[in-house]
Scaffold this motif. Sequence first.
Motif, PDB file in Angstrom:
ATOM      1  N   ARG A  59       0.814  -1.219   0.000  1.00 47.89           N
ATOM      2  CA  ARG A  59       0.000   0.000   0.000  1.00 47.89           C
ATOM      3  C   ARG A  59       0.846   1.267   0.000  1.00 47.89           C
ATOM      4  N   PHE A  60       2.108   1.134   0.345  1.00 48.93           N
ATOM      5  CA  PHE A  60       3.000   2.276   0.510  1.00 48.93           C
ATOM      6  C   PHE A  60       3.968   2.395  -0.656  1.00 48.93           C
ATOM      7  N   ILE A  61       4.583   3.560  -0.788  1.00 48.86           N
ATOM      8  CA  ILE A  61       5.598   3.778  -1.822  1.00 48.86           C
ATOM      9  C   ILE A  61       6.930   4.101  -1.170  1.00 48.86           C
ATOM     10  N   ASN A  62       7.991   3.733  -1.857  1.00 47.38           N
ATOM     11  CA  ASN A  62       9.338   4.101  -1.418  1.00 47.38           C
ATOM     12  C   ASN A  62       9.601   5.533  -1.841  1.00 47.38           C
ATOM     13  N   ILE A  63      10.200   6.289  -0.968  1.00 50.28           N
ATOM     14  CA  ILE A  63      10.614   7.639  -1.341  1.00 50.28           C
ATOM     15  C   ILE A  63      12.064   7.829  -0.920  1.00 50.28           C
ATOM     16  N   LYS A  64      12.757   8.618  -1.697  1.00 53.04           N
ATOM     17  CA  LYS A  64      14.153   8.924  -1.415  1.00 53.04           C
ATOM     18  C   LYS A  64      14.274  10.417  -1.155  1.00 53.04           C
ATOM     19  N   LYS A  65      15.170  10.760  -0.265  1.00 58.64           N
ATOM     20  CA  LYS A  65      15.383  12.160   0.091  1.00 58.64           C
ATOM     21  C   LYS A  65      15.576  12.992  -1.167  1.00 58.64           C
ATOM     22  N   GLY A  66      14.824  14.091  -1.252  1.00 60.85           N
ATOM     23  CA  GLY A  66      14.925  15.009  -2.380  1.00 60.85           C
ATOM     24  C   GLY A  66      13.887  14.778  -3.471  1.00 60.85           C
ATOM     25  N   GLN A  67      13.246  13.624  -3.505  1.00 62.43           N
ATOM     26  CA  GLN A  67      12.254  13.344  -4.545  1.00 62.43           C
ATOM     27  C   GLN A  67      11.024  14.214  -4.355  1.00 62.43           C
ATOM     28  N   LEU A  68      10.384  14.530  -5.480  1.00 60.83           N
ATOM     29  CA  LEU A  68       9.129  15.272  -5.449  1.00 60.83           C
ATOM     30  C   LEU A  68       7.976  14.282  -5.449  1.00 60.83           C
ATOM     31  N   ILE A  69       6.936  14.618  -4.708  1.00 60.81           N
ATOM     32  CA  ILE A  69       5.769  13.757  -4.589  1.00 60.81           C
ATOM     33  C   ILE A  69       4.525  14.616  -4.791  1.00 60.81           C
TER      34      ILE A  69
END
Length: 125
Positions: A59-69
């Motif tokens: 249900r969740f997404i991976n995010i990396k520092k600096g990415q736009l969401i």
Amino acid sequence: MTRRVYLVVLLLCLRLMCPLATGIFMDKLASKKLCADDDCVYTISLARAEEDYNASDCRFINIKKGQLIYVYSKLVKEKGSGEFWAGSVYGEQYEDHMGTVGYFPSSSVSEQHVYQEANKTVPTT
């Protein structure tokens, strides 16, 4: 021998036509969410990841520092739960994440720009 092969093929076909309903049922994260529209398809805001976040389940997404969401909805926090938002990740490798929508903790991001207010309360499914 031929009869056995036909029997095996028949059993396999029956199995494919009548699959068993198996799976893992997950608890809801919240009963309600805030959106800009009734279908939660319009972007509420643009956020930037302040830290890496590794998804705990599908249900969740991976995010990396600096990415736009792009944020589409914000779950209404309930007792004993975290505060999660739903959005799409678009970063340096746009192609790898195109169309990926999922939840992430709001504490991992900072809102950069608000496009419209999330003033519609919608029940979660």
